[in-house]
Structures are given as C-alpha cells and as structure tokens.
Scaffold this active site. Structure first.
Site, PDB file in Angstrom:
ATOM      1  N   ASN A 170      45.792  59.641  35.178  1.00  0.00           N
ATOM      2  CA  ASN A 170      44.756  58.694  34.730  1.00  0.00           C
ATOM      3  C   ASN A 170      43.694  58.416  35.806  1.00  0.00           C
ATOM      4  O   ASN A 170      42.566  58.071  35.481  1.00  0.00           O
ATOM      5  CB  ASN A 170      45.369  57.393  34.193  1.00  0.00           C
ATOM      6  CG  ASN A 170      46.167  56.625  35.217  1.00  0.00           C
ATOM      7  OD1 ASN A 170      46.569  57.181  36.242  1.00  0.00           O
ATOM      8  ND2 ASN A 170      46.409  55.361  34.957  1.00  0.00           N
ATOM      9  N   GLU A 268      54.525  52.555  41.920  1.00  0.00           N
ATOM     10  CA  GLU A 268      53.488  51.816  41.194  1.00  0.00           C
ATOM     11  C   GLU A 268      53.677  52.222  39.732  1.00  0.00           C
ATOM     12  O   GLU A 268      53.310  53.330  39.337  1.00  0.00           O
ATOM     13  CB  GLU A 268      52.114  52.199  41.754  1.00  0.00           C
ATOM     14  CG  GLU A 268      51.059  51.167  41.472  1.00  0.00           C
ATOM     15  CD  GLU A 268      50.211  51.551  40.289  1.00  0.00           C
ATOM     16  OE1 GLU A 268      50.573  51.119  39.169  1.00  0.00           O
ATOM     17  OE2 GLU A 268      49.232  52.281  40.478  1.00  0.00           O
ATOM     18  N   CYS A 302      47.106  51.276  34.364  1.00  0.00           N
ATOM     19  CA  CYS A 302      48.330  50.458  34.455  1.00  0.00           C
ATOM     20  C   CYS A 302      48.006  48.976  34.469  1.00  0.00           C
ATOM     21  O   CYS A 302      48.841  48.159  34.104  1.00  0.00           O
ATOM     22  CB  CYS A 302      49.098  50.796  35.730  1.00  0.00           C
ATOM     23  SG  CYS A 302      49.561  52.500  35.786  1.00  0.00           S
ATOM     24  N   GLU A 476      49.910  49.134  47.708  1.00  0.00           N
ATOM     25  CA  GLU A 476      48.974  50.177  48.138  1.00  0.00           C
ATOM     26  C   GLU A 476      47.642  49.528  48.462  1.00  0.00           C
ATOM     27  O   GLU A 476      47.337  48.438  47.953  1.00  0.00           O
ATOM     28  CB  GLU A 476      48.804  51.224  47.033  1.00  0.00           C
ATOM     29  CG  GLU A 476      50.095  51.986  46.767  1.00  0.00           C
ATOM     30  CD  GLU A 476      49.909  53.155  45.813  1.00  0.00           C
ATOM     31  OE1 GLU A 476      49.086  53.051  44.888  1.00  0.00           O
ATOM     32  OE2 GLU A 476      50.606  54.165  46.001  1.00  0.00           O
TER      33      GLU A 476
HETATM   34  C1  SIN Z   1      46.416  52.638  37.712  1.00  0.00           C
HETATM   35  O1  SIN Z   1      46.149  52.556  36.539  1.00  0.00           O
HETATM   36  O2  SIN Z   1      47.504  53.072  38.096  1.00  0.00           O
HETATM   37  C2  SIN Z   1      45.426  52.278  38.787  1.00  0.00           C
HETATM   38  C3  SIN Z   1      44.345  51.418  38.325  1.00  0.00           C
HETATM   39  C4  SIN Z   1      43.459  50.936  39.436  1.00  0.00           C
HETATM   40  O3  SIN Z   1      43.590  51.314  40.598  1.00  0.00           O
HETATM   41  O4  SIN Z   1      42.594  50.126  39.120  1.00  0.00           O
END
Ligand code: SIN
Length: 495
Positions: A170, A268, A302, A476
């Site tokens: 993604n 994550e 996510c 992170e």
């Molecule tokens: C993710 O969807 O894993 C990362 C999203 C983000 O860094 O904003």
C-alpha cells in the site's frame, strides 16, 4: 500472484513513461549486484491489468545469500562514523528527490494510487531518509551514577546487527524507507523483502542508494513469493531484528517464527480506526478530515478511518456533506489524466469491500453514494458513504481497507468512547471537537497508538508511528524509530 515462465531475458518497461527507463529494475539486488532466477513473477498495473514487467521469484537459497551479504557488510558499515553514514544517507535522499517524478510514476503504475498521491508518498519516503541521516549522529548513550562508591555505569547504544524487513504494497516507497533508513543510520545492514505486487519502487530506491554510494551488501533486496523467503528471514540466527508491516494475522505468525532465535521484532499491523465527530465540531474540518483519512489511497491505509461515529445533533448535516464530497471524487487510472481515487489492489480486496457493504445493507444501512463497481476497470469501486450502519456490522468489526465510510449515530461521550475502544485493534483514532477538556479526555481515553485531534492526517517522519493492542509492537519514524535498531549495552566500571 501471477507467475511468468519460461524465464528468458527480462523485458523493458511498458507504458510507465519514465525519463530514466533504467529505474525499472527487473532483478533482485544482493551484495551490490543484480540477481535473477529461473522463475518469474509478473507485476501488473491494477488500474489497467497491463503487465509492467516481472521480477525473479527467488527462494530460500537466495534469501540465505542476501543474509550472508548483509552479515559480511556489517562490520564495515557499523564501523563507519555516524557522520560518514549520515553523509551517505543524505546523498541517497538527494538522489531520491532528484528522481521523484520517475519514482512517482513507477509507484502509481504498480500500486494504482493517483499520481499526486504518489508524488506525496515519494516526498514522505524521502523525508525518512533525510530525518534519519540527521538523527544518525544523535544515537546517544548514557552515564548513570554507580550503585557503589567505586562503580560507574555506562550505557552504550550499538546497532542490533542484520535487519530483515518485510514491506507491504500500500506504500511501496514510504514503508521501505521508514524501516531501512533508521536501520542504516543506526549502523545495521538490511535484507528487504518488498511486496511481490509492488516491487519496482523498492528496487529503484535500492539502485539510487547504490548510486549514492551505499556499499555492497548494506541494503539487499530479495524478490519473490513470501513463504520461502520469510522462513529464512524469520529463522536465520544471523538476522538480529525483524521488522514487518502488514496484516495482524500474518504479523502474528512471523513474530512467532522469530521467537525460535529470539529476534528483536517490530510490527506495524492492521488498524480499525474510530473517527468521532461531536456536535461541537467544526463540521467542515471534520468532513475534510474524513475525506483525507478515509479516501487517501482508496481507503487502503492502516491508519484510515474505518468506524465513523457521528453525534446525533450533526449526524444528518455531516452525512449529507460527506456524501456530496465523496460522490465528487474522480476515480481513474492515476497515470491517465487528473484523478483522485485509484483502483483496489486486487480482486479479493474488492470482494471484501463488497462483503462489508452487503452486510451493512442487510443490517439496515442506507446508501448515500456509491456502493457499486465502476466501469473504469476491473478493480475500481465507487467512493461510498453509508448511513445508519449498525454498530456491530462487519465494517465496524474488521478493517475494510477500501473506500467505504459507514456512519454510526451516537449520543454521549462515554457511549462513543466505549464503542471506540471495543476492538482488539489500536493503531489510530480521530476526534473532532472544539471542547478543550473533551480533547484531553478523548486523547487520553482512546486505546490507540496515535490520536488525531481535529485532523485526519497524522503521519510524518518526525512523530512516532505505531499501535497498541493487536495493532503492533514498537514505533517507526522520529527518534523512537531509531531506538528500535539499537541495543542498550551496560558497561559497569570498577574504578
Ligand atoms: C500504513 O498504512 O501502513 C502507513 C500509513 C502512513 O504512514 O500514513
């Protein structure tokens, strides 16, 4: 996953329009050299189904070679001064920024997000390299007053060693640099397994890293199907740290496999973010916030809003404004004209979205906009807003990972806090209210690793990113992200 065979010579890029076609690498990158194999995997554009190229479907033997290369490069890399490592990371950042137009096109071609979003992701990805280039020189240790008159205690911060990283489709650029940049800054070497759906951005990043002067073996990429490579990366005693972004189910399996050699693990994982709009919110800001949080990357993040709770007093007004905005989005192929919504990544992803919508409708939800496939391509689904979604609908229990906002009505603050926290996920949460006391109560009470207050966009290289509960382990980005790749070693001196 599509496999192409027989192998033959790798083909050139198709229709991506790169000013430097050499950035599309159809080979893995191990010990500073390209590696191909006998078997190949085709990589397609999810907007059109067009084959973009192929990558070697490498296996356990190649993963072992990559780990060996990283291990061999480790003493030299960690032996550099932090300043020298920082200079190389900075040179990598400069190369990435110089190539950002091509990298964005490559990313859109393999992942599907609109070009403007891909450009934003490349800048976001580069920012991790820049941040950790700066932070490399600040991996400070500690001096602690001794526990006895003749004792002095030092804490040394040392690189954990070889890092294995597995990254998702993604964010094909940002999830790579969010792991690789801090690992390299800390003095670790890396073996990366990018998603086989979106490997080309990662391979281009590695090539730019090599051009910037990263020594052979410091950053390796193994391409292929996940299982055989994952088995080596989670099982090898030469890998000290394993870092993964992906689904909770897969993360649990990988973490369990890592315990055989007691690796350091960062995860994550999936989220199921509540997005809460109170009666006293600035409604325009709340609609903006939900549009950004929910529809960025076609809902495939996510941290995207998954459960939308709206207080009764503003429910109808919010629903109408949101439906008008979502209905005006322009879905399409990100490389062909101006678009602000891409395809889903795969057919199973689209079918999951359809299951969630059907379940909500069966429970009495109303369609305000969308709720259908689109003619733009096989994987396009209309930006969708549903009203009167039951609180216990599938869409509120599982991460949808698609462009659907399902609205649930609530009455009181304690009620919505209980609803929001009734989940095993705890990655992100969002609150819209103008009441300062409620801001604090909700920020403290929400069970999530990150809370957005009056904003739907919380991601930045300067802040820690990560979840609680089953959404992950570790952080992170930011200085917390560097710590994940450092061991604290105690030295007790008798004077
Ligand atoms: C993710 O969807 O894993 C990362 C999203 C983000 O860094 O904003």
């Amino acid at each position: 996953m599509k496999r192409a065979s027989p192998p033959g010579q790798a083909q050139g890029s198709v229709g991506v329009g790169l000013s430097d076609p050499g950035l599309l690498r159809q080979a893995a990158w191990i010990a500073g050299a390209e590696r191909t194999g006998r078997d190949w995997i085709e990589v397609t554009n999810p907007a059109s189904g067009q084959v973009l190229g192929r990558i070697p479907n490498l296996g356990a033997e190649d993963a072992v070679a990559a780990v060996a290369a990283a291990r061999e490069a480790l003493p030299g890399w960690r032996g550099l001064t932090a300043k020298d490592r920082a200079a190389l990371l900075r040179a990598w950042f400069d190369r990435v920024m110089a190539a950002r137009a091509d990298l964005a096109r490559l990313l859109t071609a393999e992942q599907g997000k609109p070009l403007a979003e891909a450009e934003g992701e490349i800048a976001y990805a580069a920012a991790f390299i820049e941040w950790f280039a700066e932070e490399a020189r600040r991996a400070y240790g500690d001096v602690i007053p001794g526990h006895q008159a003749d004792k002095r205690i030092l804490v040394l911060k040392q690189p954990v060693g070889v890092v294995a990283a597995v990254t998702p489709w993604n964010f094909p650029a940002a999830m790579v640099t969010r792991k690789v940049a801090p690992a390299l800054a800390a003095g670790c070497t890396v073996v990366l397994k990018p998603s086989e759906l979106t490997p080309f951005t990662a391979l281009a990043l590695a090539r730019l890293g090599a051009e910037a002067g990263l020594p052979a073996g410091v950053f390796n990429i193994v391409t292929g199907a996940p299982a055989p490579i994952g088995e080596v990366l989670t099982g090898s005693p030469d890998v000290a740290k394993f870092t993964f972004t992906g689904s909770t189910a897969v993360g649990k399996q990988l973490a369990a496999a890592c315990m055989g050699t007691v690796k350091r693990v960062s995860l994550e994982l999936g989220g199921n973010a509540p997005f809460i709009v109170f009666d006293d919110a600035d409604l325009e800001a709340a609609v903006d916030g939900l549009m950004a949080s929910k529809f960025r990357n076609t809902g495939q993040t996510c941290v995207c809003a998954n459960r939308v709770y709206v207080q009764a007093g503003v429910y109808e007004a919010f629903a109408a404004a949101l439906a008008a905005r979502a209905g005006a989005l322009r879905p399409g192929d990100g490389l062909a004209g101006v678009t602000d919504q891409g395809p889903l990544i795969s057919l199973p992803a689209l079918e999951k979205v359809e299951r969630h919508v059907a379940d909500a409708l069966a429970g009495g939800a109303r369609v305000l906009t969308g709720a259908q496939r689109l003619p733009q391509g096989e994987l396009f689904y209309a930006p969708t807003v549903l009203a009167d979604v039951p609180a216990d609908a599938l869409i509120n229990r599982e991460e949808t990972f698609g462009p659907v906002a399902g609205l649930v009505r609530f009455s009181t603050e304690p009620e919505v806090l209980a609803l929001a926290n009734a989940s095993r996920s705890g990655l992100a949460a969002y609150v819209f209210t103008r009441d300062a006391g409620r801001n604090w109560r909700m920020s403290e009470g929400l069970e999530a690793g990150m809370v957005g207050v009056n904003t739907g966009l919380i991601s930045t290289e300067v802040a820690p990113f990560g979840g609680i509960k089953e959404s992950g382990l570790g952080r992170e980005g930011s200085r917390y992200g560097l710590e994940e790749f450092l061991e604290a070693k105690t030295v007790c001196l008798s004077i």
